[in-house]
Structure formats: C-alpha cells, structure tokens
Design a protein around this motif. Structure first.
Motif, PDB file in Angstrom:
ATOM      1  N   THR A   1     -14.838  -2.987 -10.270  1.00 32.58           N
ATOM      2  CA  THR A   1     -14.901  -4.374  -9.790  1.00 32.58           C
ATOM      3  C   THR A   1     -13.566  -4.849  -9.229  1.00 32.58           C
ATOM      4  O   THR A   1     -13.551  -5.741  -8.386  1.00 32.58           O
ATOM      5  CB  THR A   1     -15.326  -5.353 -10.908  1.00 32.58           C
ATOM      6  OG1 THR A   1     -14.400  -5.261 -11.980  1.00 32.58           O
ATOM      7  CG2 THR A   1     -16.724  -5.052 -11.401  1.00 32.58           C
ATOM      8  N   LEU A   2     -12.475  -4.272  -9.689  1.00 27.38           N
ATOM      9  CA  LEU A   2     -11.153  -4.706  -9.227  1.00 27.38           C
ATOM     10  C   LEU A   2     -10.824  -4.107  -7.867  1.00 27.38           C
ATOM     11  O   LEU A   2     -11.270  -3.001  -7.537  1.00 27.38           O
ATOM     12  CB  LEU A   2     -10.070  -4.274 -10.224  1.00 27.38           C
ATOM     13  CG  LEU A   2     -10.110  -4.915 -11.597  1.00 27.38           C
ATOM     14  CD1 LEU A   2      -9.030  -4.305 -12.487  1.00 27.38           C
ATOM     15  CD2 LEU A   2      -9.943  -6.417 -11.506  1.00 27.38           C
ATOM     16  N   ASP A   3     -10.015  -4.834  -7.099  1.00 26.65           N
ATOM     17  CA  ASP A   3      -9.431  -4.245  -5.902  1.00 26.65           C
ATOM     18  C   ASP A   3      -8.411  -3.227  -6.394  1.00 26.65           C
ATOM     19  O   ASP A   3      -7.463  -3.590  -7.103  1.00 26.65           O
ATOM     20  CB  ASP A   3      -8.724  -5.302  -5.055  1.00 26.65           C
ATOM     21  CG  ASP A   3      -9.694  -6.219  -4.326  1.00 26.65           C
ATOM     22  OD1 ASP A   3     -10.865  -5.837  -4.139  1.00 26.65           O
ATOM     23  OD2 ASP A   3      -9.273  -7.317  -3.946  1.00 26.65           O
ATOM     24  N   LEU A   4      -8.614  -1.967  -6.065  1.00 28.21           N
ATOM     25  CA  LEU A   4      -7.720  -0.915  -6.541  1.00 28.21           C
ATOM     26  C   LEU A   4      -6.476  -0.859  -5.673  1.00 28.21           C
ATOM     27  O   LEU A   4      -6.566  -0.697  -4.456  1.00 28.21           O
ATOM     28  CB  LEU A   4      -8.429   0.442  -6.528  1.00 28.21           C
ATOM     29  CG  LEU A   4      -7.635   1.599  -7.111  1.00 28.21           C
ATOM     30  CD1 LEU A   4      -7.333   1.382  -8.596  1.00 28.21           C
ATOM     31  CD2 LEU A   4      -8.402   2.899  -6.910  1.00 28.21           C
ATOM     32  N   ASN A   5      -5.327  -1.018  -6.300  1.00 31.22           N
ATOM     33  CA  ASN A   5      -4.047  -0.891  -5.621  1.00 31.22           C
ATOM     34  C   ASN A   5      -3.607   0.570  -5.692  1.00 31.22           C
ATOM     35  O   ASN A   5      -4.192   1.374  -6.406  1.00 31.22           O
ATOM     36  CB  ASN A   5      -3.010  -1.796  -6.292  1.00 31.22           C
ATOM     37  CG  ASN A   5      -3.436  -3.248  -6.243  1.00 31.22           C
ATOM     38  OD1 ASN A   5      -3.555  -3.834  -5.178  1.00 31.22           O
ATOM     39  ND2 ASN A   5      -3.695  -3.831  -7.396  1.00 31.22           N
ATOM     40  N   SER A   6      -2.545   0.909  -4.985  1.00 33.72           N
ATOM     41  CA  SER A   6      -2.043   2.284  -5.030  1.00 33.72           C
ATOM     42  C   SER A   6      -1.518   2.597  -6.424  1.00 33.72           C
ATOM     43  O   SER A   6      -1.106   1.704  -7.163  1.00 33.72           O
ATOM     44  CB  SER A   6      -0.930   2.477  -4.002  1.00 33.72           C
ATOM     45  OG  SER A   6       0.233   1.781  -4.408  1.00 33.72           O
ATOM     46  N   SER A   7      -1.520   3.876  -6.782  1.00 34.48           N
ATOM     47  CA  SER A   7      -0.984   4.277  -8.088  1.00 34.48           C
ATOM     48  C   SER A   7       0.490   3.885  -8.185  1.00 34.48           C
ATOM     49  O   SER A   7       0.979   3.497  -9.251  1.00 34.48           O
ATOM     50  CB  SER A   7      -1.176   5.769  -8.320  1.00 34.48           C
ATOM     51  OG  SER A   7      -0.580   6.523  -7.281  1.00 34.48           O
TER      52      SER A   7
ATOM     53  N   VAL B   1      -6.084   1.213 -23.371  1.00 36.26           N
ATOM     54  CA  VAL B   1      -7.531   1.042 -23.229  1.00 36.26           C
ATOM     55  C   VAL B   1      -7.861  -0.297 -22.567  1.00 36.26           C
ATOM     56  O   VAL B   1      -9.034  -0.634 -22.396  1.00 36.26           O
ATOM     57  CB  VAL B   1      -8.267   1.178 -24.577  1.00 36.26           C
ATOM     58  CG1 VAL B   1      -8.104   2.587 -25.136  1.00 36.26           C
ATOM     59  CG2 VAL B   1      -7.794   0.140 -25.575  1.00 36.26           C
ATOM     60  N   GLY B   2      -6.837  -1.033 -22.205  1.00 35.12           N
ATOM     61  CA  GLY B   2      -7.039  -2.296 -21.511  1.00 35.12           C
ATOM     62  C   GLY B   2      -5.696  -2.851 -21.082  1.00 35.12           C
ATOM     63  O   GLY B   2      -4.655  -2.467 -21.626  1.00 35.12           O
TER      64      GLY B   2
ATOM     65  N   LEU C   1      -3.114   2.590 -16.265  1.00 35.08           N
ATOM     66  CA  LEU C   1      -3.557   1.299 -15.738  1.00 35.08           C
ATOM     67  C   LEU C   1      -4.289   1.494 -14.418  1.00 35.08           C
ATOM     68  O   LEU C   1      -5.325   0.858 -14.179  1.00 35.08           O
ATOM     69  CB  LEU C   1      -2.379   0.336 -15.579  1.00 35.08           C
ATOM     70  CG  LEU C   1      -2.060  -0.523 -16.811  1.00 35.08           C
ATOM     71  CD1 LEU C   1      -1.731   0.291 -18.040  1.00 35.08           C
ATOM     72  CD2 LEU C   1      -0.932  -1.484 -16.491  1.00 35.08           C
ATOM     73  N   TRP C   2      -3.783   2.383 -13.578  1.00 34.86           N
ATOM     74  CA  TRP C   2      -4.466   2.691 -12.317  1.00 34.86           C
ATOM     75  C   TRP C   2      -5.869   3.219 -12.593  1.00 34.86           C
ATOM     76  O   TRP C   2      -6.842   2.796 -11.964  1.00 34.86           O
ATOM     77  CB  TRP C   2      -3.641   3.699 -11.517  1.00 34.86           C
ATOM     78  CG  TRP C   2      -4.283   4.100 -10.227  1.00 34.86           C
ATOM     79  CD1 TRP C   2      -4.216   3.434  -9.035  1.00 34.86           C
ATOM     80  CD2 TRP C   2      -5.106   5.245 -10.001  1.00 34.86           C
ATOM     81  NE1 TRP C   2      -4.954   4.104  -8.081  1.00 34.86           N
ATOM     82  CE2 TRP C   2      -5.514   5.219  -8.651  1.00 34.86           C
ATOM     83  CE3 TRP C   2      -5.546   6.288 -10.817  1.00 34.86           C
ATOM     84  CZ2 TRP C   2      -6.324   6.205  -8.098  1.00 34.86           C
ATOM     85  CZ3 TRP C   2      -6.358   7.266 -10.264  1.00 34.86           C
ATOM     86  CH2 TRP C   2      -6.737   7.212  -8.916  1.00 34.86           C
ATOM     87  N   ARG C   3      -5.986   4.139 -13.551  1.00 38.48           N
ATOM     88  CA  ARG C   3      -7.297   4.707 -13.903  1.00 38.48           C
ATOM     89  C   ARG C   3      -8.240   3.634 -14.420  1.00 38.48           C
ATOM     90  O   ARG C   3      -9.404   3.572 -14.026  1.00 38.48           O
ATOM     91  CB  ARG C   3      -7.148   5.812 -14.953  1.00 38.48           C
ATOM     92  CG  ARG C   3      -8.500   6.438 -15.365  1.00 38.48           C
ATOM     93  CD  ARG C   3      -8.387   7.357 -16.569  1.00 38.48           C
ATOM     94  NE  ARG C   3      -7.773   6.745 -17.736  1.00 38.48           N
ATOM     95  CZ  ARG C   3      -8.379   5.900 -18.575  1.00 38.48           C
ATOM     96  NH1 ARG C   3      -9.620   5.532 -18.382  1.00 38.48           N
ATOM     97  NH2 ARG C   3      -7.740   5.417 -19.625  1.00 38.48           N
TER      98      ARG C   3
END
Length: 171
Positions: A30-36, A61-62, A21-23
């Motif tokens: 486009t998303l704000d990436l949170n920490s793994s 895959v989603g 999900l992190w990947r």
C-alpha cells in the motif's frame, strides 16, 4: 505500548535496519515504495524522529518514519507506517505511533501530528482517527496534493490529516 504489542521492543532505527524497513514497505503493498537507499538515509538522518518495533530476536517487524517540520517545530510529519503481515492486528502501529509521539513530546515539545493518506486506505484512516481520539486531539482533513500534481498521472490525491493539540491522554 499496548498489551498486544508488549512482547516487542520499540526504539530508534539504525542504519542496519534500512533494508528491513524497505522490505516492510515493499511487502505492505500500500505504501509508495522509495529506493532502498532512501531507507538507509532515513535510518541515519531521521532516526531521532522515527521508531522501529523489534521482535524477540531484534528483527524489525514494524516502523514509523517521520520528521519534525522545519517551519512548525511542534509538528511531527509521519511519512510512512508499516507492520509485518504476521504482526498486524496486534496494535503494533498504534504502539509505534504512541511511543514515538510521547518521545518527541518529551524531547522536542511536539504537540501535533500530520500525515497524508490516500482515499480508501482504511487501515491508515483508522490508525490516525483512533490516535486522535486516544490523545483527545482535534482531527482535520483537507486535500494537500491533488492527483494532477503527481507526474505519473495515476496517483491518488493525498489527504492531509492534522491532529492536535495532543493532550497527553495516551502518553
């Protein structure tokens, strides 16, 4: 599930899905990436209010992450939606959102969806506008978090989309 996404399995995420999900969030660009770490926690603590789409090999895959608002137990707040680039345009995000809301309507009585979208995120705007239409629901928009509330100074405002009540038309 839509016919285009019929070869995918939609279910609840597990902790083992956190890295994927992190990947997917990172690759979305486009998303704000949170920490793994946060995706691992999300897959543990909010799996019941989230969904993952898996390919034939069982790989994510989603996903849609969300939670039921504590002060509005009939409302699902959708936190993030991401689909692998190779799966985009197949109705995966719509199938995830429809599947998750149908499950939460049955399990928890959810009748409304909220999400925030930054202006110009056309894909998300289309996804949630078409979701409202499929479900025969009203859609309202208002700025929830103006840009000046964000500490980094370069974040766009977040527009709150409220969708409901869901009629069950797509369920």
């Amino acid at each position: 599930m839509t016919a285009a996404a019929a070869d995918l399995l939609i279910d609840r995420p597990t902790m083992a899905d956190g890295a994927a999900l992190w990947r997917l969030a990172k690759d979305s660009k486009t998303l704000d990436l949170n920490s793994s770490y946060s995706y691992l926690l999300w897959c543990r603590d909010f799996a019941a209010t989230s969904a993952v789409a898996r390919d034939a090999e069982g790989e994510p895959v989603g996903f849609v992450t969300g939670y039921v608002r504590p002060d509005r137990p009939g409302t699902l707040l959708v936190w993030q939606v991401a689909v692998d680039a190779a799966q985009r345009g197949r109705g995966v995000a719509a199938a995830l959102l429809d599947g998750l809301t149908a499950r939460l309507a049955a399990e928890r009585g959810v009748t409304a969806v909220e999400t925030t979208i930054t202006p110009g995120n056309t894909a998300s705007e289309r996804l949630f506008t078409s979701f409202a239409k499929r479900h025969g629901a009203d859609l309202t928009r208002e700025v929830l978090f103006p840009a000046d509330l964000f500490p980094e100074g370069s974040h766009d405002p977040e527009v709150l989309y409220r969708i409901g009540p869901l009629t069950g038309a797509a369920r």
